[in-house]
Motif scaffolding. Structure first.
Motif, PDB file in Angstrom:
ATOM      1  N   ALA B 495       0.834  -1.348  -0.048  1.00  0.00           N
ATOM      2  CA  ALA B 495       0.133  -0.006   0.113  1.00  0.00           C
ATOM      3  C   ALA B 495       0.847   1.371  -0.013  1.00  0.00           C
ATOM      4  O   ALA B 495       0.660   2.123  -0.728  1.00  0.00           O
ATOM      5  CB  ALA B 495      -0.853   0.186   1.308  1.00  0.00           C
ATOM      6  N   LEU B 496       1.973   1.235   0.807  1.00  0.00           N
ATOM      7  CA  LEU B 496       2.858   2.360   0.838  1.00  0.00           C
ATOM      8  C   LEU B 496       3.471   2.606  -0.342  1.00  0.00           C
ATOM      9  O   LEU B 496       3.573   3.878  -0.843  1.00  0.00           O
ATOM     10  CB  LEU B 496       3.714   2.040   2.078  1.00  0.00           C
ATOM     11  N   ARG B 497       4.112   1.576  -0.799  1.00  0.00           N
ATOM     12  CA  ARG B 497       4.804   1.766  -2.193  1.00  0.00           C
ATOM     13  C   ARG B 497       3.958   1.966  -3.404  1.00  0.00           C
ATOM     14  O   ARG B 497       4.448   2.651  -4.189  1.00  0.00           O
ATOM     15  CB  ARG B 497       5.847   0.494  -2.503  1.00  0.00           C
ATOM     16  N   ASN B 498       2.913   1.396  -3.454  1.00  0.00           N
ATOM     17  CA  ASN B 498       2.247   1.499  -4.764  1.00  0.00           C
ATOM     18  C   ASN B 498       1.349   2.643  -4.792  1.00  0.00           C
ATOM     19  O   ASN B 498       0.582   2.888  -5.650  1.00  0.00           O
ATOM     20  CB  ASN B 498       1.418   0.021  -5.017  1.00  0.00           C
ATOM     21  N   PHE B 499       0.827   2.963  -3.702  1.00  0.00           N
ATOM     22  CA  PHE B 499      -0.262   4.146  -3.395  1.00  0.00           C
ATOM     23  C   PHE B 499       0.174   5.098  -2.489  1.00  0.00           C
ATOM     24  O   PHE B 499      -0.453   5.733  -1.646  1.00  0.00           O
ATOM     25  CB  PHE B 499      -1.455   3.484  -2.918  1.00  0.00           C
ATOM     26  N   PRO B 500       1.578   5.711  -2.764  1.00  0.00           N
ATOM     27  CA  PRO B 500       2.037   6.825  -1.644  1.00  0.00           C
ATOM     28  C   PRO B 500       1.134   7.983  -1.746  1.00  0.00           C
ATOM     29  O   PRO B 500       0.853   8.649  -0.861  1.00  0.00           O
ATOM     30  CB  PRO B 500       3.382   7.145  -2.407  1.00  0.00           C
ATOM     31  N   GLN B 501       0.378   8.353  -2.944  1.00  0.00           N
ATOM     32  CA  GLN B 501      -0.576   9.501  -3.001  1.00  0.00           C
ATOM     33  C   GLN B 501      -1.556   9.233  -1.654  1.00  0.00           C
ATOM     34  O   GLN B 501      -2.156  10.190  -1.108  1.00  0.00           O
ATOM     35  CB  GLN B 501      -1.172   9.591  -4.259  1.00  0.00           C
ATOM     36  N   ASP B 502      -2.111   8.205  -1.325  1.00  0.00           N
ATOM     37  CA  ASP B 502      -3.244   7.970  -0.345  1.00  0.00           C
ATOM     38  C   ASP B 502      -2.400   8.117   0.993  1.00  0.00           C
ATOM     39  O   ASP B 502      -3.285   8.243   1.906  1.00  0.00           O
ATOM     40  CB  ASP B 502      -3.597   6.401  -0.362  1.00  0.00           C
ATOM     41  N   PHE B 503      -1.134   8.122   1.057  1.00  0.00           N
ATOM     42  CA  PHE B 503      -0.659   8.590   2.357  1.00  0.00           C
ATOM     43  C   PHE B 503      -0.374  10.005   2.352  1.00  0.00           C
ATOM     44  O   PHE B 503       0.493  10.494   3.169  1.00  0.00           O
ATOM     45  CB  PHE B 503       0.717   7.676   2.571  1.00  0.00           C
ATOM     46  N   GLY B 504      -0.614  10.819   1.321  1.00  0.00           N
ATOM     47  CA  GLY B 504      -0.113  12.202   1.102  1.00  0.00           C
ATOM     48  C   GLY B 504       1.343  12.375   0.940  1.00  0.00           C
ATOM     49  O   GLY B 504       1.974  13.255   1.265  1.00  0.00           O
ATOM     50  N   LEU B 505       1.725  11.272   0.175  1.00  0.00           N
ATOM     51  CA  LEU B 505       3.252  11.481  -0.234  1.00  0.00           C
ATOM     52  C   LEU B 505       3.266  11.715  -1.604  1.00  0.00           C
ATOM     53  O   LEU B 505       2.462  11.315  -2.314  1.00  0.00           O
ATOM     54  CB  LEU B 505       3.931  10.287   0.049  1.00  0.00           C
ATOM     55  N   PRO B 506       4.209  12.219  -2.299  1.00  0.00           N
ATOM     56  CA  PRO B 506       4.642  12.472  -3.671  1.00  0.00           C
ATOM     57  C   PRO B 506       5.016  10.991  -4.144  1.00  0.00           C
ATOM     58  O   PRO B 506       5.366  10.216  -3.530  1.00  0.00           O
ATOM     59  CB  PRO B 506       5.691  13.551  -3.876  1.00  0.00           C
ATOM     60  N   ALA B 507       4.817  10.761  -5.311  1.00  0.00           N
ATOM     61  CA  ALA B 507       4.824   9.550  -5.909  1.00  0.00           C
ATOM     62  C   ALA B 507       6.169   8.931  -5.627  1.00  0.00           C
ATOM     63  O   ALA B 507       6.367   7.668  -5.715  1.00  0.00           O
ATOM     64  CB  ALA B 507       4.340   9.601  -7.200  1.00  0.00           C
ATOM     65  N   ALA B 508       7.126   9.784  -5.629  1.00  0.00           N
ATOM     66  CA  ALA B 508       8.340   9.473  -5.722  1.00  0.00           C
ATOM     67  C   ALA B 508       8.995   9.018  -4.391  1.00  0.00           C
ATOM     68  O   ALA B 508       9.809   8.330  -4.292  1.00  0.00           O
ATOM     69  CB  ALA B 508       9.420  10.341  -6.542  1.00  0.00           C
ATOM     70  N   ALA B 509       8.539   9.748  -3.522  1.00  0.00           N
ATOM     71  CA  ALA B 509       9.132   9.619  -2.145  1.00  0.00           C
ATOM     72  C   ALA B 509       9.194   8.018  -1.699  1.00  0.00           C
ATOM     73  O   ALA B 509      10.286   8.014  -0.826  1.00  0.00           O
ATOM     74  CB  ALA B 509       8.267  10.488  -1.129  1.00  0.00           C
TER      75      ALA B 509
END
Lengths: 142, 512
Positions: B495-509
């Motif tokens: 979830a963290l790696r494939n959907f970073p935007q759902d954690f409010g993170l930029p896609a690359a972070a």
């Protein structure tokens, strides 16, 4: 708290005498009969199976199914696992969070994962729940 | 003219109101046969009249069906694309037999596997199962033939066959469908296993959430007892513990103990139930065996992909348009299963995530739709196929909430025996909460004490919390005793790696 007469417990214990690993079947039968497994029956079971009271208590407290007190409200078990989440059960559960006449308890998975949200009441299963259908179910059991 | 109507009495059909529909057909003068489910769940309750299907029905639709004016007809069921595209070995009888009819079972090839097994003897059976390439369908994928060989060779007066029917994973219902729809198939598979390894007693450990399966199995065992004798099987009921699906926890539960995981070794095949050599196999593994014995290992091994041989009953669930049971040889792509067979989401919105393998499986994006469905391909993509349950989520799902749920579920269901799982899961919930709230973390009162020289004073940033979560997952993955703690990192990290935007993170972070 009213607990079962000893003779009923003895009947159940006699029925399971000599069975391998009989504790869970015994606890299921006691709960099916009396609605819960009261603390008072623990010494009787321990003696019959020649194990310690602590072991019996440990088993009762480990498993989600066993209750040491009778349920106070009618119970609706609502599946809250991933597949029902994907079909909107969290919003449904939130809408009924203030319900006081019945106890809406989570269950992790009724195996009806393609037709959720699902509920289980007594020996009946209910699929494709909407707020209206769950409200009707609450009225029915309350 | 009296018409015969077939309607499933599987728990899912009942939950969708099959009894009301059946009663309406009976009231209209039809003969109603209650059969197993075809597995086309979006059409339940499904009625079959002379091979033609109608569904999903309510009691109000019955008159139109009988008058020939119903718009709910789907034509010949066997020709429906969802059925026609399948290769059904384990579910060959699905939709066609009454679950507790020995006559129906025998008429549809039942007991042919057990007869063949008795003809060729224990060594012959183990050879066939080994050559078929059958691997454990519970999730681990361990070769069944090797397990059986170990038990067969173990010297002991008492041996057991234990069927793991503690199907607790969300998105899985194939075990339930076998037990409710084709109980004799499972019983036959267990009898063959017992014959092969020399076991006298078998247990089927069924979760308490499956009352219909329990009742059907008990009824079937009464009927089949003379056929499988001197082997005996007893149904035992779980008590709401998810971790009891782990084989050593299951054995402890069968022995009447807390469902705590045992350290391995000793393997259950050497020291299993009550310390005796024990075959522990999933329902689907055992239910695949009669077909292998009846048709030969070569026919089974001819189907599949790579090292995953035979068929897998795949379960399409969650927010999917055409949900149900789809048995096919390994190797179809995830995209074919979700988009072509499953028809995308039920809500009509875009597919956002697909969880494969239950609560301990990874969350995939549509970018993984090219993956062939087999053990090795999913392992190589940091995932697993588990018990082949597929849960589809649309774009309204928040994957950071799903990651939190995975940790929370692990915390609730942990047996408590090992520290990474027991404590790591709770700390995991806390870290994910901080990441979702973007709160960071200041030094706590103890860390602020002057004598705590080595404690951090500056608190922790969001990026450091993410690193902490990844470290925690690493610890749980490699430090836990069983798959509960060991695999919870799969949904969390994916979830963290494939959907970073759902954690409010930029896609690359998160990809770094």
């Amino acid at each position: 708290m009213k607990m079962a007469p000893d003779s009923d417990i003895d009947d159940i214990l006699t029925e399971h005498a000599g069975r391998e690993g009989a504790l869970l079947p015994i606890l299921h039968d006691i709960q099916a009969r009396f609605g819960h497994v009261g603390e008072a029956v623990i010494p009787t079971i321990a003696q019959a199976l020649n194990i310690s009271r602590a072991e019996v208590h440990g088993v009762i407290s480990f498993y989600h199914d066993f209750h040491t007190t009778p349920p106070r409200l009618p119970v609706i078990k609502l599946c809250r696992a991933e597949s029902c989440q994907a079909r909107g059960v969290e919003a449904l559960a939130a809408a009924f969070a203030d319900e006081t006449r019945v106890s809406i308890e989570p269950v992790y998975c009724l195996g009806l994962c393609s037709v959720g949200p699902n509920a289980w009441v007594g020996d009946q299963l209910y699929a494709r729940l909407t707020p209206e259908r769950l409200a009707a179910l609450v009225e029915q059991v309350a | 003219m009296t018409r015969t109507v077939r309607i499933s009495n599987d728990a899912l059909a009942l939950a969708c109101g099959a009894d009301h529909v059946a009663a309406a057909f009976a009231a209209a003068g039809c003969v109603v046969e209650r059969v197993s489910s075809w597995g086309m769940h979006w059409l339940e309750p499904l009625a079959e009249i002379a091979g033609e299907g109608f569904g999903p029905l309510t009691a109000d639709d019955v008159a139109a069906v009988l008058a020939g004016t119903s718009a709910l007809g789907i034509g010949a069921i066997a020709a429906h694309p969802f059925i026609a595209r399948q290769q059904r070995f384990t579910f060959a009888r699905a939709g066609q037999t009454r679950p507790l009819s020995l006559d129906d079972y025998a008429a549809h090839g039942g007991w042919a596997g057990l007869d063949a097994a008795r003809r060729i003897g224990p060594d012959g059976v183990i050879g066939e199962v080994t050559r078929s390439g059958l691997r454990g369908r519970g999730g681990a994928g361990f070769p069944a033939g090797i397990k059986w060989t170990t038990v067969a060779k173990a010297p002991a007066a008492r041996k057991y066959v234990v069927c793991n029917a503690d199907e607790g994973d969300s998105a899985t219902f194939a075990d339930r469908m076998v037990m409710e729809g084709d109980p004799f198939g499972l019983i036959e598979g267990m009898a063959i296993a017992a014959h092969a390894v020399g076991a006298q007693m078998g247990y089927i450990y069924v979760r308490s959430e499956y009352p219909h399966a329990i009742a059907t199995l008990r009824g079937a065992l009464d009927l089949a007892a003379p056929i499988i004798a001197p082997f005996r099987i007893e149904v035992r009921v779980g008590a709401g513990s998810y971790v009891c699906g782990e084989e050593t926890a299951l054995l402890n539960s069968l022995e009447g103990r807390r469902g705590e995981v045992r350290a391995k070794p000793p393997l259950p095949a050497i020291e299993g139930l009550f310390g005796q050599p024990t075959v522990v196999n999933n329902v689907l593994t055992l239910a695949a065996v009669p077909w292998i014995m009846a048709h030969g290992s070569a026919a089974y091994a001819a189907v599949g992909y790579g090292r995953s041989r035979g068929t897998m009953p795949i379960q399409l669930a969650g927010n999917v348009r055409y949900g149900g049971l789809f048995e096919a040889g390994f190797g179809m792509t995830l995209g074919e299963l979700v988009m072509e067979i499953g028809g995308g989401t039920a809500s009509g919105r875009p597919v956002h995530a697909v969880q494969v393998g239950g609560p301990l499986g990874a969350y995939h994006t549509p970018a993984d739709f090219h993956l062939p469905f087999d053990y090795e391909s999913f392992a190589a993509a940091d995932g697993l196929i588990g018990h082949a349950g597929i849960t589809v989520f649309d774009d309204s799902a928040d994957m950071s909430a799903q990651a939190r749920f995975a940790m929370q579920f692990c915390a609730v269901e942990s047996c408590g025996k090992c520290t990474p799982c027991r404590i790591g899961s709770t700390r995991g919930v806390e870290v994910i909460d901080r990441i979702r709230a973007r709160s960071g973390r200041g030094a706590d009162p103890v860390e602020s004490l002057p004598q705590m020289h080595n404690a951090r004073k500056g608190g922790r940033s969001l990026a450091e919390d993410i690193t902490l979560l990844e470290d925690l997952c690493e610890t749980m993955k490699f430090g836990s005793l069983c798959a509960l703690g060991g695999f919870t990192p799969y949904p969390v990290l994916s979830a963290l790696r494939n959907f970073p935007q759902d954690f409010g993170l930029p896609a690359a972070a998160a990809a770094e």
